[in-house]
Design a protein around this motif. Structure first.
Motif, PDB file in Angstrom:
ATOM      1  N   LYS A  64      18.048 -11.732 -20.026  1.00  0.00           N
ATOM      2  CA  LYS A  64      18.514 -10.642 -19.155  1.00  0.00           C
ATOM      3  C   LYS A  64      18.764 -11.151 -17.730  1.00  0.00           C
ATOM      4  O   LYS A  64      18.206 -10.651 -16.762  1.00  0.00           O
ATOM      5  N   THR A  66      20.160 -11.735 -14.227  1.00  0.00           N
ATOM      6  CA  THR A  66      20.696 -10.793 -13.242  1.00  0.00           C
ATOM      7  C   THR A  66      21.766 -11.466 -12.389  1.00  0.00           C
ATOM      8  O   THR A  66      21.912 -12.693 -12.403  1.00  0.00           O
ATOM      9  N   ASP A  67      22.493 -10.657 -11.634  1.00  0.00           N
ATOM     10  CA  ASP A  67      23.505 -11.206 -10.726  1.00  0.00           C
ATOM     11  C   ASP A  67      22.877 -12.158  -9.710  1.00  0.00           C
ATOM     12  O   ASP A  67      23.477 -13.172  -9.356  1.00  0.00           O
ATOM     13  N   GLN A  68      21.665 -11.846  -9.273  1.00  0.00           N
ATOM     14  CA  GLN A  68      20.981 -12.695  -8.298  1.00  0.00           C
ATOM     15  C   GLN A  68      20.605 -14.062  -8.885  1.00  0.00           C
ATOM     16  O   GLN A  68      20.400 -15.012  -8.140  1.00  0.00           O
ATOM     17  N   GLN A 139      10.823 -12.017 -17.608  1.00  0.00           N
ATOM     18  CA  GLN A 139      11.796 -13.017 -18.054  1.00  0.00           C
ATOM     19  C   GLN A 139      11.092 -14.334 -18.374  1.00  0.00           C
ATOM     20  O   GLN A 139      11.450 -15.012 -19.343  1.00  0.00           O
TER      21      GLN A 139
END
Length: 179
Positions: A64, A66-68, A139
């Protein structure tokens, strides 16, 4: 002699061939057994690229991302692609010459491929460390399980190796397939 070399070297070569692989997936044993024609080799390279892309997609979804985290993820994914490309090229070169190699040349060729594997794994570990540092605790837990090749219920994926019993002794516990 040739069969002995193939039977002992093939498993190790397969680990390297799908390196990028080794922490990510199990591979069929048919990949590096014999030299292939240019068309077959090209087809194998395409299948391997597709496999790597599929694995990258699976890991991206499972973790998963993330954009970061995309900068570290992109670097990690590109390292997987580059390692796969380098390994494919090394195996194609070795396969094209294997039929005419002396035992000494074959051993040196295998040593070169093993060294490439170690270098590729070092690059992959470095890229992964940068990504892992950006992961949330959840994560990281997912990654920890994925990199141990475990199901949610603690069962391992892939083949298990067992030690042969010592003279008069019982077999030891299964040893996980090396990554």
């Amino acid at each position: 002699m040739n069969n002995i070399l193939r039977s002992t070297a093939a498993p190790a070569l397969l680990v390297l061939a799908f390196t990028t692989g080794s922490a990510w997936a199990q591979t069929p044993a048919s990949g590096a057994a014999a030299p292939a024609s240019t068309a077959q080799t090209g087809g194998h390279a395409k299948k391997h690229q597709d496999f790597v892309e599929q694995r990258i997609d699976e890991l991206h979804a499972a973790l998963k991302i993330t954009d970061q985290q995309s900068q570290q993820w992109d670097a990690f994914a590109q390292t997987m692609r580059d390692n796969a490309k380098d390994a494919d090229q090394a195996f194609r070169e070795r396969a094209s010459k294997l039929g005419s190699m002396t035992a000494d040349e074959a051993m040196k060729s295998y040593a070169s491929i093993t060294q490439l594997h170690a270098q590729n794994m070092q690059k992959l570990a470095t890229a992964f460390s940068a990504l892992y540092a950006t992961l949330s605790d959840d994560q990281k837990k997912t990654a920890d399980v994925l990199f141990r090749n475990e199901h949610k219920h603690g069962k391992r994926h892939g083949p298990q190796r067992q030690h042969k019993p010592a003279a008069g002794g019982a077999a030891s516990a299964p040893v996980p397939a090396s990554d």
